[in-house]
Design a protein around this motif. Structure first.
Motif, PDB file in Angstrom:
ATOM      1  N   GLU A 108      59.102  66.072  -4.073  1.00 35.72           N
ATOM      2  CA  GLU A 108      57.750  66.411  -4.526  1.00 35.72           C
ATOM      3  C   GLU A 108      57.080  65.221  -5.200  1.00 35.72           C
ATOM      4  O   GLU A 108      57.731  64.467  -5.928  1.00 35.72           O
ATOM      5  N   THR A 109      55.783  65.105  -4.962  1.00 34.07           N
ATOM      6  CA  THR A 109      54.967  64.108  -5.653  1.00 34.07           C
ATOM      7  C   THR A 109      53.516  64.576  -5.646  1.00 34.07           C
ATOM      8  O   THR A 109      53.169  65.536  -4.945  1.00 34.07           O
ATOM      9  N   THR A 110      52.681  63.893  -6.396  1.00 37.93           N
ATOM     10  CA  THR A 110      51.244  64.150  -6.402  1.00 37.93           C
ATOM     11  C   THR A 110      50.539  62.819  -6.187  1.00 37.93           C
ATOM     12  O   THR A 110      50.892  61.817  -6.825  1.00 37.93           O
ATOM     13  N   ILE A 111      49.578  62.811  -5.269  1.00 33.71           N
ATOM     14  CA  ILE A 111      48.795  61.598  -5.014  1.00 33.71           C
ATOM     15  C   ILE A 111      47.324  61.889  -5.259  1.00 33.71           C
ATOM     16  O   ILE A 111      46.898  63.040  -5.275  1.00 33.71           O
ATOM     17  N   ASN A 112      46.558  60.830  -5.429  1.00 35.12           N
ATOM     18  CA  ASN A 112      45.104  60.912  -5.515  1.00 35.12           C
ATOM     19  C   ASN A 112      44.570  60.590  -4.117  1.00 35.12           C
ATOM     20  O   ASN A 112      44.775  59.483  -3.617  1.00 35.12           O
ATOM     21  N   ARG A 113      43.897  61.525  -3.489  1.00 32.90           N
ATOM     22  CA  ARG A 113      43.429  61.322  -2.109  1.00 32.90           C
ATOM     23  C   ARG A 113      42.425  60.184  -2.005  1.00 32.90           C
ATOM     24  O   ARG A 113      42.319  59.527  -0.967  1.00 32.90           O
ATOM     25  N   PHE A 114      41.693  59.902  -3.071  1.00 32.52           N
ATOM     26  CA  PHE A 114      40.729  58.804  -3.048  1.00 32.52           C
ATOM     27  C   PHE A 114      41.422  57.444  -2.882  1.00 32.52           C
ATOM     28  O   PHE A 114      40.839  56.506  -2.342  1.00 32.52           O
ATOM     29  N   ASP A 115      42.677  57.337  -3.340  1.00 31.33           N
ATOM     30  CA  ASP A 115      43.446  56.093  -3.172  1.00 31.33           C
ATOM     31  C   ASP A 115      43.675  55.762  -1.698  1.00 31.33           C
ATOM     32  O   ASP A 115      43.950  54.619  -1.348  1.00 31.33           O
ATOM     33  N   TYR A 116      43.571  56.777  -0.835  1.00 29.26           N
ATOM     34  CA  TYR A 116      43.837  56.614   0.599  1.00 29.26           C
ATOM     35  C   TYR A 116      42.558  56.754   1.428  1.00 29.26           C
ATOM     36  O   TYR A 116      42.614  57.065   2.611  1.00 29.26           O
ATOM     37  N   ASN A 117      41.428  56.528   0.805  1.00 30.26           N
ATOM     38  CA  ASN A 117      40.124  56.593   1.482  1.00 30.26           C
ATOM     39  C   ASN A 117      39.837  57.959   2.099  1.00 30.26           C
ATOM     40  O   ASN A 117      39.164  58.061   3.121  1.00 30.26           O
ATOM     41  N   ILE A 118      40.349  58.993   1.479  1.00 27.83           N
ATOM     42  CA  ILE A 118      39.996  60.355   1.876  1.00 27.83           C
ATOM     43  C   ILE A 118      38.966  60.806   0.852  1.00 27.83           C
ATOM     44  O   ILE A 118      39.286  61.420  -0.165  1.00 27.83           O
ATOM     45  N   ASP A 119      37.730  60.428   1.113  1.00 25.78           N
ATOM     46  CA  ASP A 119      36.695  60.536   0.085  1.00 25.78           C
ATOM     47  C   ASP A 119      35.619  61.580   0.377  1.00 25.78           C
ATOM     48  O   ASP A 119      34.530  61.523  -0.199  1.00 25.78           O
ATOM     49  N   TYR A 120      35.918  62.538   1.226  1.00 29.80           N
ATOM     50  CA  TYR A 120      34.999  63.656   1.433  1.00 29.80           C
ATOM     51  C   TYR A 120      34.843  64.383   0.095  1.00 29.80           C
ATOM     52  O   TYR A 120      35.811  64.551  -0.643  1.00 29.80           O
ATOM     53  N   ASP A 121      33.646  64.809  -0.234  1.00 35.29           N
ATOM     54  CA  ASP A 121      33.344  65.444  -1.521  1.00 35.29           C
ATOM     55  C   ASP A 121      33.718  64.488  -2.662  1.00 35.29           C
ATOM     56  O   ASP A 121      34.644  64.734  -3.436  1.00 35.29           O
ATOM     57  N   PRO A 122      32.990  63.369  -2.772  1.00 39.25           N
ATOM     58  CA  PRO A 122      33.347  62.333  -3.741  1.00 39.25           C
ATOM     59  C   PRO A 122      33.315  62.782  -5.204  1.00 39.25           C
ATOM     60  O   PRO A 122      33.942  62.144  -6.047  1.00 39.25           O
ATOM     61  N   THR A 123      32.637  63.876  -5.513  1.00 33.91           N
ATOM     62  CA  THR A 123      32.637  64.379  -6.889  1.00 33.91           C
ATOM     63  C   THR A 123      33.839  65.277  -7.157  1.00 33.91           C
ATOM     64  O   THR A 123      34.089  65.650  -8.301  1.00 33.91           O
ATOM     65  N   ALA A 124      34.564  65.636  -6.113  1.00 30.41           N
ATOM     66  CA  ALA A 124      35.753  66.491  -6.197  1.00 30.41           C
ATOM     67  C   ALA A 124      35.434  67.851  -6.817  1.00 30.41           C
ATOM     68  O   ALA A 124      36.281  68.459  -7.457  1.00 30.41           O
ATOM     69  N   THR A 125      34.220  68.333  -6.579  1.00 29.70           N
ATOM     70  CA  THR A 125      33.864  69.652  -7.103  1.00 29.70           C
ATOM     71  C   THR A 125      34.362  70.771  -6.193  1.00 29.70           C
ATOM     72  O   THR A 125      34.726  71.832  -6.674  1.00 29.70           O
ATOM     73  N   GLY A 126      34.389  70.529  -4.883  1.00 34.37           N
ATOM     74  CA  GLY A 126      34.848  71.551  -3.943  1.00 34.37           C
ATOM     75  C   GLY A 126      36.252  71.300  -3.435  1.00 34.37           C
ATOM     76  O   GLY A 126      37.002  72.223  -3.137  1.00 34.37           O
ATOM     77  N   VAL A 127      36.625  70.029  -3.331  1.00 34.12           N
ATOM     78  CA  VAL A 127      37.945  69.627  -2.853  1.00 34.12           C
ATOM     79  C   VAL A 127      38.548  68.725  -3.927  1.00 34.12           C
ATOM     80  O   VAL A 127      38.017  67.649  -4.203  1.00 34.12           O
ATOM     81  N   GLY A 128      39.612  69.158  -4.545  1.00 34.62           N
ATOM     82  CA  GLY A 128      40.232  68.398  -5.633  1.00 34.62           C
ATOM     83  C   GLY A 128      40.692  67.024  -5.203  1.00 34.62           C
ATOM     84  O   GLY A 128      40.964  66.777  -4.030  1.00 34.62           O
ATOM     85  N   LYS A 129      40.787  66.115  -6.159  1.00 34.75           N
ATOM     86  CA  LYS A 129      41.218  64.758  -5.831  1.00 34.75           C
ATOM     87  C   LYS A 129      42.736  64.633  -5.763  1.00 34.75           C
ATOM     88  O   LYS A 129      43.259  63.790  -5.066  1.00 34.75           O
ATOM     89  N   GLU A 130      43.457  65.486  -6.488  1.00 34.63           N
ATOM     90  CA  GLU A 130      44.911  65.418  -6.468  1.00 34.63           C
ATOM     91  C   GLU A 130      45.477  66.283  -5.358  1.00 34.63           C
ATOM     92  O   GLU A 130      45.018  67.403  -5.139  1.00 34.63           O
ATOM     93  N   VAL A 131      46.473  65.737  -4.658  1.00 37.52           N
ATOM     94  CA  VAL A 131      47.137  66.447  -3.571  1.00 37.52           C
ATOM     95  C   VAL A 131      48.622  66.504  -3.898  1.00 37.52           C
ATOM     96  O   VAL A 131      49.267  65.467  -4.104  1.00 37.52           O
ATOM     97  N   ASN A 132      49.154  67.719  -3.971  1.00 36.01           N
ATOM     98  CA  ASN A 132      50.586  67.902  -4.195  1.00 36.01           C
ATOM     99  C   ASN A 132      51.290  67.865  -2.848  1.00 36.01           C
ATOM    100  O   ASN A 132      50.884  68.557  -1.922  1.00 36.01           O
ATOM    101  N   ILE A 133      52.316  67.053  -2.766  1.00 35.18           N
ATOM    102  CA  ILE A 133      53.112  66.946  -1.543  1.00 35.18           C
ATOM    103  C   ILE A 133      54.495  67.508  -1.843  1.00 35.18           C
ATOM    104  O   ILE A 133      55.173  67.044  -2.762  1.00 35.18           O
ATOM    105  N   VAL A 134      54.895  68.524  -1.091  1.00 36.00           N
ATOM    106  CA  VAL A 134      56.217  69.128  -1.225  1.00 36.00           C
ATOM    107  C   VAL A 134      56.867  69.084   0.151  1.00 36.00           C
ATOM    108  O   VAL A 134      56.311  69.591   1.124  1.00 36.00           O
ATOM    109  N   ILE A 135      58.034  68.468   0.219  1.00 36.69           N
ATOM    110  CA  ILE A 135      58.716  68.288   1.495  1.00 36.69           C
ATOM    111  C   ILE A 135      60.109  68.904   1.397  1.00 36.69           C
ATOM    112  O   ILE A 135      60.878  68.571   0.493  1.00 36.69           O
ATOM    113  N   HIS A 136      60.410  69.803   2.323  1.00 34.55           N
ATOM    114  CA  HIS A 136      61.747  70.378   2.428  1.00 34.55           C
ATOM    115  C   HIS A 136      62.447  69.640   3.564  1.00 34.55           C
ATOM    116  O   HIS A 136      61.964  69.629   4.692  1.00 34.55           O
TER     117      HIS A 136
END
Length: 142
Positions: A108-136
């Motif tokens: 598990e980790t958490t990344i900031n999507r803006f760090d990877y140029n995933i910048d849709y909704d730049p204010t992050a009001t509708g789509v959060g900036k943090e993405v939790n990654i969980v891998i089994h």
């Protein structure tokens, strides 16, 4: 069609010298909502036509003071951008059956999507900036 491939290489049974290498085809995104999946594949998010894969390559794994817990460091590449990430890894153990030996983990980790140029909704009001990654993960001994 394979949507992901990965390998774990160890020296013996210990994970301390392990190395991980993974590739995931972005087209495999499946949220069970076709319109959302198509939007995630578009240039607003992952731009799958230009960047068909995300990759991870480990640089170091370290045991923690907790039993079966590790810290996995490596380089995650999304949309051509590579950043250092740290995964918390729980080692689930090994099992043997008539198909051979398998090893299980959860990372598990958490990344900031803006760090990877995933910048849709730049204010992050509708789509959060943090993405939790969980891998089994489940590995078959080769």
């Amino acid at each position: 069609m394979l949507y992901y491939t990965g390998s774990l290489t160890t020296k013996g049974d210990a994970l301390n010298d392990a190395s991980f290498d993974f590739r995931v085809k972005i087209e495999s995104i499946n949220t069970h909502v076709e319109d959302r999946d198509n939007h995630l594949r578009s240039a607003d998010f992952f731009e799958v036509e230009k960047y068909p894969e995300m990759t991870f390559k480990s640089t170091k794994i370290s045991a923690t003071e907790k039993s079966n817990q590790y810290i996995l460091k490596g380089e995650l590449t999304i949309k051509g951008v590579t950043k250092d990430v740290v995964f918390d890894v729980h080692y689930g153990g090994k099992v043997k059956n008539n198909q051979g030996e398998k090893l299980g983990m959860k990372a598990e980790t958490t990344i900031n999507r803006f760090d990877y140029n995933i910048d849709y909704d730049p204010t992050a009001t509708g789509v959060g900036k943090e993405v939790n990654i969980v891998i089994h993960l489940q590995f078959a001994k080769q």
